[in-house]
Write a protein that holds these residues in place. Structure first.
Motif, mmCIF file in Angstrom:
data_model
loop_
_atom_site.group_PDB
_atom_site.id
_atom_site.type_symbol
_atom_site.label_atom_id
_atom_site.label_comp_id
_atom_site.label_asym_id
_atom_site.label_seq_id
_atom_site.Cartn_x
_atom_site.Cartn_y
_atom_site.Cartn_z
ATOM 1 N N ILE A 64 0.836 -1.202 0.000
ATOM 2 C CA ILE A 64 0.000 0.000 0.000
ATOM 3 C C ILE A 64 0.871 1.252 0.000
ATOM 4 O O ILE A 64 0.603 2.205 -0.743
ATOM 5 N N ALA A 65 1.938 1.255 0.801
ATOM 6 C CA ALA A 65 2.848 2.406 0.829
ATOM 7 C C ALA A 65 3.474 2.616 -0.551
ATOM 8 O O ALA A 65 3.599 3.759 -1.022
ATOM 9 N N ILE A 68 2.201 1.759 -3.468
ATOM 10 C CA ILE A 68 1.164 2.267 -4.368
ATOM 11 C C ILE A 68 0.932 3.751 -4.130
ATOM 12 O O ILE A 68 0.798 4.535 -5.084
ATOM 13 N N ILE A 69 0.901 4.152 -2.864
ATOM 14 C CA ILE A 69 0.705 5.570 -2.540
ATOM 15 C C ILE A 69 1.853 6.405 -3.087
ATOM 16 O O ILE A 69 1.637 7.470 -3.686
ATOM 17 N N LEU A 70 3.090 5.932 -2.884
ATOM 18 C CA LEU A 70 4.239 6.671 -3.414
ATOM 19 C C LEU A 70 4.174 6.779 -4.940
ATOM 20 O O LEU A 70 4.451 7.842 -5.513
ATOM 21 N N ALA A 91 1.454 6.706 -6.752
ATOM 22 C CA ALA A 91 0.359 7.628 -7.072
ATOM 23 C C ALA A 91 0.800 9.075 -6.909
ATOM 24 O O ALA A 91 0.477 9.934 -7.746
ATOM 25 N N ILE A 92 1.551 9.349 -5.847
ATOM 26 C CA ILE A 92 2.048 10.716 -5.631
ATOM 27 C C ILE A 92 2.974 11.124 -6.771
ATOM 28 O O ILE A 92 2.859 12.229 -7.308
#
Length: 188
Positions: free
Chosen positions: A166-167, A169-171, A173-174
């Motif tokens: 998840i981390a 994927i978030i990175l 996405a950012i």
């Protein structure tokens, strides 16, 4: 100029992700492991409570690796338990039967929680003998394969990997949003 800044941002994000995984892997490799063995019955309420307790304290003792053997429905595991008891010179009856180093703890209660913590903490700074492993090593390999164990914290490890994913994927996405933002400025 815009391409250079995007390359820098991309390089930064890739470096950040790689560093995160490298740090995680290095810290895991440096940790010592204390194998803790839980012999339990499938429908034993005290065993279930002890399993839950061991799962709950896993974060407090990250070096602890709990290996569980069900002994009521698995005759081979019951025989292994008897061999371990013999090696420990224990005449204890019943389950849960926990082995930490060369210490054994039978049953589960609030008092036993403290005994378990004390045994685990004792081996935090001491080299722990692995009695169950020694017993297993003295058994022919064909017979060893008949024992069925489960890794009690495997579920916790899966949750940790899910958090890492998840981390990541978030990175990603950012980084993608930054890329889109810079490209939209370029089009204006």
């Amino acid at each position: 100029k815009m391409v250079k800044s995007m390359k820098k941002i991309g390089l930064f994000v890739v470096t950040l992700i790689c560093s995160f995984f490298l740090i995680t892997n290095v810290s895991a490799a440096d940790e010592k492991t204390l194998n803790v063995y839980l012999f339990h019955g499938s429908t034993c309420s005290f065993c279930a409570a002890e399993r839950e307790f061991l799962t709950e304290i896993q974060d407090e003792y990250p070096y602890m690796h709990v290996i569980a053997y069900e002994v009521w429905e698995n005759q081979e595991n019951a025989e292994l338990l008897e061999k371990v008891k013999e090696r420990l010179d224990s005449d204890s009856k019943g389950v849960p039967f926990l082995v930490v180093g060369d210490r054994s703890i039978t049953g589960f209660s609030d008092e036993r929680e403290q005994d378990i913590r004390a045994a685990i903490e004792y081996y935090e700074n001491e080299d722990a003998p692995d009695i169950v492993s020694e017993v297993l090593n003295g058994i022919p390999e064909e017979e060893q394969e008949s024992y069925e164990s489960t890794d009690l914290v495997e579920e916790t490890k899966r949750e940790n990997y899910e958090a890492l994913i998840i981390a990541g994927i978030i990175l990603f996405a950012i980084a993608f949003v930054i890329y889109l933002y810079h490209n939209s400025k370029k089009l204006k």
